[in-house]
Each structure stands twice: as structure tokens, then as C-alpha cells.
Design a protein around this motif. Sequence first.
Motif, mmCIF file in Angstrom:
data_model
loop_
_atom_site.group_PDB
_atom_site.id
_atom_site.type_symbol
_atom_site.label_atom_id
_atom_site.label_comp_id
_atom_site.label_asym_id
_atom_site.label_seq_id
_atom_site.Cartn_x
_atom_site.Cartn_y
_atom_site.Cartn_z
ATOM 1 N N PRO A 228 -99.651 57.374 69.515
ATOM 2 C CA PRO A 228 -100.171 56.009 69.681
ATOM 3 C C PRO A 228 -101.034 55.659 68.466
ATOM 4 C CG PRO A 228 -101.448 57.550 70.994
ATOM 5 C CD PRO A 228 -100.300 58.329 70.404
ATOM 6 N N ILE A 229 -101.390 54.396 68.347
ATOM 7 C CA ILE A 229 -102.252 53.954 67.250
ATOM 8 C C ILE A 229 -103.571 54.715 67.339
ATOM 9 C CG2 ILE A 229 -103.481 51.978 66.274
ATOM 10 C CD1 ILE A 229 -101.178 50.218 67.356
ATOM 11 N N HIS A 230 -104.031 55.224 66.178
ATOM 12 C CA HIS A 230 -105.231 56.054 66.168
ATOM 13 C C HIS A 230 -105.868 56.051 64.784
ATOM 14 C CE1 HIS A 230 -102.033 58.730 64.708
ATOM 15 N NE2 HIS A 230 -102.991 59.297 63.978
ATOM 16 N N ARG A 231 -107.001 56.706 64.696
ATOM 17 C CA ARG A 231 -107.660 56.958 63.413
ATOM 18 C C ARG A 231 -108.196 58.380 63.441
ATOM 19 N NH1 ARG A 231 -111.122 52.408 62.685
ATOM 20 N NH2 ARG A 231 -111.559 53.305 60.666
ATOM 21 N N HIS A 232 -108.551 58.870 62.281
ATOM 22 C CA HIS A 232 -109.060 60.232 62.198
ATOM 23 C C HIS A 232 -110.535 60.292 61.801
ATOM 24 C CE1 HIS A 232 -105.124 61.973 62.844
ATOM 25 N NE2 HIS A 232 -104.646 61.101 61.973
ATOM 26 N N ASN A 233 -111.085 59.191 61.287
ATOM 27 C CA ASN A 233 -112.476 59.197 60.818
ATOM 28 C C ASN A 233 -112.703 60.387 59.888
ATOM 29 O OD1 ASN A 233 -112.923 56.932 62.383
ATOM 30 N ND2 ASN A 233 -113.811 58.079 64.064
ATOM 31 N N ALA A 234 -111.710 60.644 59.042
ATOM 32 C CA ALA A 234 -111.735 61.782 58.121
ATOM 33 C C ALA A 234 -110.850 61.461 56.928
ATOM 34 C CB ALA A 234 -111.203 63.033 58.822
ATOM 35 N N HIS A 235 -111.042 62.222 55.866
ATOM 36 C CA HIS A 235 -110.079 62.195 54.774
ATOM 37 C C HIS A 235 -108.952 63.100 55.238
ATOM 38 C CE1 HIS A 235 -112.594 60.125 51.808
ATOM 39 N NE2 HIS A 235 -113.605 60.810 52.329
ATOM 40 N N GLY A 236 -107.734 62.558 55.321
ATOM 41 C CA GLY A 236 -106.596 63.328 55.799
ATOM 42 C C GLY A 236 -105.534 63.460 54.723
ATOM 43 N N PHE A 237 -105.143 64.704 54.454
ATOM 44 C CA PHE A 237 -104.111 65.003 53.467
ATOM 45 C C PHE A 237 -102.963 65.671 54.203
ATOM 46 C CE2 PHE A 237 -108.246 65.042 51.524
ATOM 47 C CZ PHE A 237 -108.082 64.333 50.344
ATOM 48 N N ILE A 238 -101.755 65.138 54.045
ATOM 49 C CA ILE A 238 -100.597 65.639 54.776
ATOM 50 C C ILE A 238 -99.527 66.081 53.782
ATOM 51 C CG2 ILE A 238 -98.689 64.930 56.307
ATOM 52 C CD1 ILE A 238 -101.409 62.940 57.055
ATOM 53 N N TYR A 239 -98.891 67.209 54.090
ATOM 54 C CA TYR A 239 -97.804 67.743 53.277
ATOM 55 C C TYR A 239 -96.655 68.065 54.223
ATOM 56 C CZ TYR A 239 -95.222 70.831 50.121
ATOM 57 O OH TYR A 239 -94.249 71.405 49.351
ATOM 58 N N VAL A 240 -95.496 67.447 54.002
ATOM 59 C CA VAL A 240 -94.347 67.641 54.890
ATOM 60 C C VAL A 240 -93.666 68.969 54.563
ATOM 61 C CG1 VAL A 240 -92.160 66.699 55.721
ATOM 62 C CG2 VAL A 240 -94.032 65.147 55.097
ATOM 63 N N LEU A 241 -93.501 69.789 55.603
ATOM 64 C CA LEU A 241 -92.866 71.098 55.456
ATOM 65 C C LEU A 241 -91.386 71.064 55.827
ATOM 66 C CD1 LEU A 241 -95.739 73.147 57.135
ATOM 67 C CD2 LEU A 241 -95.202 73.061 54.674
ATOM 68 N N GLU A 242 -91.060 70.388 56.938
ATOM 69 C CA GLU A 242 -89.677 70.354 57.444
ATOM 70 C C GLU A 242 -89.400 68.994 58.067
ATOM 71 O OE1 GLU A 242 -89.377 73.427 60.404
ATOM 72 O OE2 GLU A 242 -90.187 74.952 59.060
ATOM 73 N N GLY A 243 -88.142 68.556 58.014
ATOM 74 C CA GLY A 243 -87.749 67.298 58.636
ATOM 75 C C GLY A 243 -88.298 66.108 57.877
ATOM 76 N N SER A 244 -88.430 64.989 58.572
ATOM 77 C CA SER A 244 -88.990 63.786 57.955
ATOM 78 C C SER A 244 -89.846 63.042 58.968
ATOM 79 C CB SER A 244 -87.887 62.892 57.394
ATOM 80 O OG SER A 244 -86.990 62.491 58.402
ATOM 81 N N ILE A 245 -90.900 62.414 58.457
ATOM 82 C CA ILE A 245 -91.821 61.665 59.300
ATOM 83 C C ILE A 245 -92.016 60.264 58.728
ATOM 84 C CG2 ILE A 245 -93.036 63.664 60.247
ATOM 85 C CD1 ILE A 245 -95.225 63.259 58.146
ATOM 86 N N VAL A 246 -92.305 59.327 59.623
ATOM 87 C CA VAL A 246 -92.572 57.951 59.224
ATOM 88 C C VAL A 246 -94.056 57.702 59.445
ATOM 89 C CG1 VAL A 246 -92.011 55.521 59.617
ATOM 90 C CG2 VAL A 246 -90.242 57.272 59.922
ATOM 91 N N MET A 247 -94.726 57.205 58.403
ATOM 92 C CA MET A 247 -96.166 56.961 58.457
ATOM 93 C C MET A 247 -96.466 55.546 57.990
ATOM 94 S SD MET A 247 -97.399 59.837 59.415
ATOM 95 C CE MET A 247 -98.131 61.382 58.984
ATOM 96 N N GLN A 248 -97.522 54.979 58.559
ATOM 97 C CA GLN A 248 -98.016 53.674 58.115
ATOM 98 C C GLN A 248 -99.454 53.510 58.573
ATOM 99 O OE1 GLN A 248 -95.982 50.262 59.725
ATOM 100 N NE2 GLN A 248 -97.011 48.837 58.366
ATOM 101 N N VAL A 249 -100.299 53.018 57.678
ATOM 102 C CA VAL A 249 -101.654 52.640 58.055
ATOM 103 C C VAL A 249 -101.716 51.123 58.068
ATOM 104 C CG1 VAL A 249 -102.775 54.744 57.228
ATOM 105 C CG2 VAL A 249 -102.536 52.795 55.682
ATOM 106 N N GLU A 250 -102.648 50.603 58.853
ATOM 107 C CA GLU A 250 -102.815 49.153 58.982
ATOM 108 C C GLU A 250 -102.953 48.515 57.599
ATOM 109 O OE1 GLU A 250 -104.985 47.086 62.505
ATOM 110 O OE2 GLU A 250 -106.463 47.562 60.951
#
Length: 136
Positions: A62-84
Motif C-alpha cells: 500500500p502507499i507508504h513512506r519510510h522516513n529514512a534514506h532508502g537505497f534499493i538494489y534489485v537482485l532477482e526479477g523486476s519491480i515497479v517503483m514510484q514516489v509521489e
Amino acid sequence: MTNGKSITKNRKLVLVLLGLMTGTSMAQAAEVTPLMAKDLPEIPGREVLMITVQKAPGGSDPIHRHNAHGFIYVLEGSIVMQVEGGKEVTLTPGQTWYESPSDVHVVSRNASSIKPAKFLVFLIKDKGAPVLVPVK
């Protein structure tokens, strides 16, 4: 160095947060594995949390936030991301993503309906703060 007590505490926090989310069953949609939690003594009150997330086929958050600096690295498959306010992006293995503490994560889902996706997440956040905060 990994702190076992801290990882256990963070694993419980992540599982509780996932259980509280609405929409797609998060327990089935994502498997979160804490890898490391480390205080940052040079930056009092801050910590680093490293986790892997495996999203089930068709899994989303669901729509959310992390209140953090977030760094993501994709290992397998594919993901769809979007920020407001940003563009929707599909990431594949080896690609990265960044979220600022003020970003609202409006899209976070597995791009595939048949294959799982796995990614590494590195968060710099306030010590003891929740990993994920739902936004209404």
C-alpha cells in the motif's frame, strides 16, 4: 558486526508492520529478511538497517513512506517503483533506486505475475523508528 538482539527486534517489527497493512496479504506478498542493524555513533540517534525483500508474484505494498534514506538494489526479477510526483520506473537485476525521508512511495510492486522479485534495502533512519509508515 551483526547484533543478533537488534536483528531479532527488527524482524519482529517488520513482521508486525506487514501484518497490520491492508490490501494484498503482505504476509504472502513479501518476505522480509533482516541482515544487519548498526547504530551510527558518529551520528547520534541514527542507525542503518539492511534487509532483503522478496515479493511474491503480483505482490504489492500500500502507499507508504519510510522516513529514512532508502537505497534499493534489485537482485532477482523486476519491480515497479514510484514516489509521489515522480515517474513510474521498472527496475531489473543490478539496477538501483533511492527514496528520501520525505518521499511518499505510491507504487511498490513485483512487475511479474508469475515470478518472485528480490531486492536488497539499505535504510539510514532514526534509531528505533518504524521501517515503514502507511500513508492514507
